[in-house]
Design a protein around this motif. Structure first.
Motif, PDB file in Angstrom:
ATOM      1  N   PRO A 191       0.825  -1.208   0.000  1.00 16.44           N
ATOM      2  CA  PRO A 191       0.000   0.000   0.000  1.00 16.44           C
ATOM      3  C   PRO A 191       0.863   1.264   0.000  1.00 16.44           C
ATOM      4  O   PRO A 191       1.964   1.283   0.569  1.00 16.44           O
ATOM      5  N   LEU A 192       0.362   2.281  -0.639  1.00 14.73           N
ATOM      6  CA  LEU A 192       1.053   3.570  -0.685  1.00 14.73           C
ATOM      7  C   LEU A 192       1.329   4.057   0.735  1.00 14.73           C
ATOM      8  O   LEU A 192       0.465   4.026   1.597  1.00 14.73           O
ATOM      9  N   GLY A 193       2.565   4.484   0.995  1.00 14.82           N
ATOM     10  CA  GLY A 193       2.925   5.008   2.300  1.00 14.82           C
ATOM     11  C   GLY A 193       3.403   3.973   3.294  1.00 14.82           C
ATOM     12  O   GLY A 193       3.565   4.284   4.478  1.00 14.82           O
ATOM     13  N   SER A 194       3.686   2.747   2.831  1.00 15.84           N
ATOM     14  CA  SER A 194       4.087   1.680   3.756  1.00 15.84           C
ATOM     15  C   SER A 194       5.496   1.857   4.311  1.00 15.84           C
ATOM     16  O   SER A 194       5.829   1.300   5.360  1.00 15.84           O
ATOM     17  N   GLY A 195       6.360   2.568   3.590  1.00 17.16           N
ATOM     18  CA  GLY A 195       7.718   2.785   4.072  1.00 17.16           C
ATOM     19  C   GLY A 195       8.632   1.608   3.794  1.00 17.16           C
ATOM     20  O   GLY A 195       8.329   0.705   3.010  1.00 17.16           O
ATOM     21  N   TRP A 196       9.789   1.629   4.470  1.00 13.08           N
ATOM     22  CA  TRP A 196      10.845   0.664   4.196  1.00 13.08           C
ATOM     23  C   TRP A 196      10.567  -0.747   4.709  1.00 13.08           C
ATOM     24  O   TRP A 196      10.965  -1.728   4.090  1.00 13.08           O
ATOM     25  N   GLU A 197       9.946  -0.872   5.886  1.00 13.97           N
ATOM     26  CA  GLU A 197       9.956  -2.151   6.592  1.00 13.97           C
ATOM     27  C   GLU A 197       9.373  -3.310   5.785  1.00 13.97           C
ATOM     28  O   GLU A 197      10.041  -4.346   5.611  1.00 13.97           O
ATOM     29  N   PRO A 198       8.144  -3.216   5.258  1.00 13.46           N
ATOM     30  CA  PRO A 198       7.634  -4.371   4.509  1.00 13.46           C
ATOM     31  C   PRO A 198       8.412  -4.648   3.227  1.00 13.46           C
ATOM     32  O   PRO A 198       8.602  -5.804   2.853  1.00 13.46           O
ATOM     33  N   LEU A 199       8.892  -3.605   2.570  1.00 13.07           N
ATOM     34  CA  LEU A 199       9.662  -3.778   1.344  1.00 13.07           C
ATOM     35  C   LEU A 199      10.969  -4.501   1.632  1.00 13.07           C
ATOM     36  O   LEU A 199      11.318  -5.484   0.950  1.00 13.07           O
TER      37      LEU A 199
END
Length: 268
Positions: A191-199
């Motif tokens: 989702p848009l705005g998820s940031g670094w952690e899940p990626l």
């Protein structure tokens, strides 16, 4: 070198930010619609747009350039955004070790952002296309391959508007098709705005000590981008015309000189 990440999300789902994030993580360029409209040699070149345009006109072909030559041979580590999102299944088969990231945002928000982008894009083309063949080609190609078949918006070049319900239905159908086609262990829905952690967890990479990029966010991002596209297209046209203009000027100068010499020779 091979493709490590395939982006399955439609444009306006944070693909520019994901491009920047992947370039931070891997230190290698990422292919994106920006690579086609704003080429940055040696990785992407002005030839990419004609290559995509020609591929889309070849009814017997796959609808895209050769992946090895387009992406791998030029050092790209990932590819995403349109038109890549149209070829996710083919790319996933071509690069079986690559992971797939489906960037998403709420449908209504996406539709509003998408409509704004297309409004800006085609206003630029209608205003400047007469002077820049690349702009006209970009408008015709994207209408032929994306806006017409996906969203039923064949008349965008003439000032037509998107139908919100049709756009949302196409967007949601695409996202569902990706989830159905790609094995769960190979797919990240981001989702848009998820940031670094899940990626980073999905890719098995450490979280960088810098903020997650926010590129082309709300504000003047779209307008600025298409001003750059316009300026690039006009510069390409000027570079193409300049040698011929110089030749024409030289021919005129020679003709004038010959005319003057003949006139002098005729004087008593």
């Amino acid at each position: 070198m091979t493709i490590k990440v395939i982006g399955a999300g439609y444009g306006r789902t944070g693909t520019m930010s994901l491009k920047a994030a992947l370039e931070i993580l891997y230190g290698q360029p990422v292919y994106h619609m920006e690579s086609i409209l704003l080429p940055t040699p040696p990785h992407s070149t002005a030839d990419d747009l004609p290559a995509w345009d020609a591929a889309s006109r070849d009814a017997a072909g796959p609808g895209h350039p050769d992946w090895q030559a387009l992406l791998v041979d030029r050092g790209f580590v990932a590819a995403l955004d349109f038109p890549i999102a149209l070829h996710v299944v083919d790319l996933a088969a071509a690069f079986p070790a690559a992971k797939v990231i489906l960037t998403v945002r709420p449908s209504a928000d996406w539709c509003r952002s998408w409509a704004h982008l297309l409004d800006v894009k085609f206003r630029v083309i209608r205003r400047w296309g007469w002077a820049a063949p690349r702009l006209r080609m970009a408008g015709a190609w994207t209408t032929r391959t994306i806006f017409g078949p996906l969203f039923g918006a064949w008349d965008l070049p003439e000032g037509g508007r998107l139908d919100a319900a049709t756009c949302v239905a196409a967007y949601e159908a695409h996202n569902a098709a990706v989830v159905a086609a790609i094995p769960a262990e190979r797919l990240l829905v981001l989702p848009l705005g998820s940031g670094w952690e899940p990626l980073c967890a999905f890719l098995g990479l450490p979280v960088p000590a810098v903020p997650y990029p926010r590129v082309n966010a709300a504000g003047g991002g779209v307008e600025t981008f298409f001003r750059r596209v316009r300026n690039t297209a006009l510069a390409a046209r000027a570079a193409d015309v300049a040698p011929r203009a110089a030749v024409a000027a030289a021919v005129v100068a020679v003709a004038v000189g010959v005319g003057v010499a003949l006139a002098r020779a005729r004087r008593p």
